[in-house]
Design an enzyme around this catalytic site. Structure first.
Site, PDB file in Angstrom:
ATOM      1  CE  LYS A  35      59.879  25.443  10.368  1.00  0.00           C
ATOM      2  NZ  LYS A  35      59.212  25.822  11.412  1.00  0.00           N
ATOM      3  CB  SER A  50      57.699  29.066  14.009  1.00  0.00           C
ATOM      4  OG  SER A  50      58.764  29.224  14.664  1.00  0.00           O
ATOM      5  CB  SER A  77      61.637  28.391  13.293  1.00  0.00           C
ATOM      6  OG  SER A  77      60.406  27.439  13.310  1.00  0.00           O
TER       7      SER A  77
END
Ligand code: GLN
Length: 484
Positions: free
Chosen positions: A76, A175, A151
């Site tokens: 990420k 997330s 997210s």
């Protein structure tokens, strides 16, 4: 081969049926042809990835291989990786090449894993739909008109589209779990303090936790073995005995007590999501588990409490982005103050600014006691609810998200609707507990539904066992989106 799990790839590499360069080229090729459709990646650097793959093959040839040696894993874009552009999906960091590795990245590098790219996400991890990214929204492989959740939406969509076998995520209020639910993938948010936050760009430090995302519970266990570990550079990192998260996977779940909080099945839950989750619970019953009802009476306050505390911490954490030392700086300004103002006005997106404004407000003199202190007190009550519930059960189950994947743009103009996407996940972060999401079926439109499993502190091995036994008995986790 692109559908292979991490475990299968690891075994194939160990048996020399596959080299790391071959595996890396395979996934890079898929990213090259398919990323345009989903926008899962912010940065791909084929040369860098292939160089790591060659090193991994050399290490294996020299007899220095571990389970993850040579496996391509996506990071990420919130994790700093040395020499890689690390943007946190913000214009503010759109020129930031990290000079160092996050603890998590360092650990994967040491294990010989290959960084296959940096995944798209909501800006500074603020969002539930991946629409706040400066690099544009991510699309859900199950239906490209829909969001993948957020997210960690880039990581989740990349897994669902079989662009990667595994990825990292971070979870401040949901997330990791919510995008896994919306894309039919698996993810785990560890107990707070288990995975070091060093080099993980800070959003709300008392809630942020990095964790693994993959397609099976077994793969999550493999990744967690590498990610967990004490780190002096994070003052909230926990110094605990090393555990092998693979060791309990095969245990029977007969006799396990599953708690169902009635608050998880109340108003606001999409009816076909409720049905699918109830069917998953029935499956556990068939495996010999005992189902009991538990109460989390303060659950309803978790979203309001979170939206005081998380913005408060964010407003402080994001003060560092001022255009002075790194990141974006406005091209034209007359003096220092104007440089700060224009840099922050131009560098941050609307959602990030909203959070900074709320956070600054609730921390301001005169409001601090009324909002921030009160929210901290309710946070304690929420943690105590869980402690009482765990006296009656071993794990808690429920839906991960109240709805399946929604349409792009559907909630973008209504922050409150968006915030409710995390109604079942946020309390877990407030309490610091571990939580995970695994696929457990589909709604009437064929969109994936996630089952949330919440464990007591440090019970990750048990949760992974509970998830793995379900995955031995069902095949929801191996379903592939229609055009993949
Ligand atoms: N959706 C929540 C938020 O916007 C949680 C995000 C997260 O876990 N990073 O804050």
């Amino acid at each position: 081969m692109h559908d292979a799990t991490l475990k299968t790839l690891s075994d194939a590499l160990a048996a020399r049926k596959l080299s790391s360069v071959e595996a890396t080229e395979l996934f890079l090729g898929r990213i090259r042809t398919l990323n345009g459709r989903y926008n899962c990646f912010i940065t791909v650097d084929e040369d860098r990835s292939l160089a790591q793959a060659k090193e991994a093959d050399a290490a294996r040839a020299a007899g220095r291989a571990e389970p993850l040696t040579g496996i391509p894993i996506a990071q990420k874009d919130i994790f700093c990786a040395k020499g890689w552009l690390t943007t946190c999906a913000s214009k503010m960091l759109s020129n930031f090449v990290s000079p160092y590795d996050a603890h998590v990245v360092e650990r994967f590098n040491r294990a010989g894993a290959v960084i296959i790219g940096k995944t798209n996400m909501d800006e500074f991890a603020m969002g539930s739909s991946n629409e706040t990214s400066w690099y544009g929204p991510v699309r859900n492989p199950w239906d490209t008109d829909r969001v993948p959740g957020g997210s960690s939406g880039g990581s989740a969509a990349a897994l669902a589209a079989r662009l990667v076998p595994a990825a990292t995520g971070t979870d401040t209020g949901g997330s990791i779990r919510q995008p896994c639910a919306l894309t039919g993938t698996c993810g785990l948010k560890p107990t707070y303090g288990l995975v070091s936050r060093y080099g993980m760009i800070a959003f709300a430090s008392s809630l942020d936790q990095g964790g693994p995302m993959a397609r099976t519970a077994e793969d999550l266990a493999l990744m967690l073995n590498t990610m967990v570990g004490f780190d002096l550079r994070d003052s909230t990192s926990l110094d605990r005995p090393v555990e092998d998260y693979m060791s309990d996977l095969q245990q029977s779940v007969r006799g396990l007590r599953i708690g169902l909080p009635r608050e998880f099945f109340a108003e606001g839950l999409q009816p076909d999501v409720a049905k699918v989750v109830e069917a998953a619970v029935a499956q556990y019953k068939a495996l010999g588990c005992k189902i009991t009802e538990v109460a989390l009476p303060n659950m309803g306050l978790s979203v309001p409490v979170y939206y005081v505390l998380a913005p408060a911490e964010a407003s402080s954490n994001l003060a560092r982005f001022d255009g002075v030392r790194y990141g974006y700086r406005t091209p034209q300004y007359r003096d220092l103050n104007e440089m700060y103002e224009k840099t922050r006005a131009e560098g941050f997106g609307a959602e990030v600014k909203r959070r900074i404004l709320i956070g600054t407000y609730v921390l301001s003199h005169g409001y601090y006691d009324a909002y921030y202190i009160r929210a901290q007190k309710v946070r304690r009550l929420i943690a105590e609810d869980f402690a009482r519930a765990f006296e009656k059960c071993d794990v808690i189950m429920g839906p991960t998200s109240p709805t399946t994947a929604f349409k792009l743009g559907e909630k973008a103009a209504d922050p409150l609707q968006m915030y409710l996407s995390d109604i079942y996940t946020i309390a877990v972060n407030l309490a610091g507990l571990p939580g995970m999401s695994i696929p457990c079926g589909f709604d009437t439109q064929g969109l994936p539904v996630g089952l949330q499993i919440i464990g007591n502190y440090f019970r990750e091995a048990q949760m992974l066992n509970v998830a793995h036994q379900y995955q031995l008995a069902t095949d929801w986790h191996s379903r592939v989106p229609p055009h993949i």
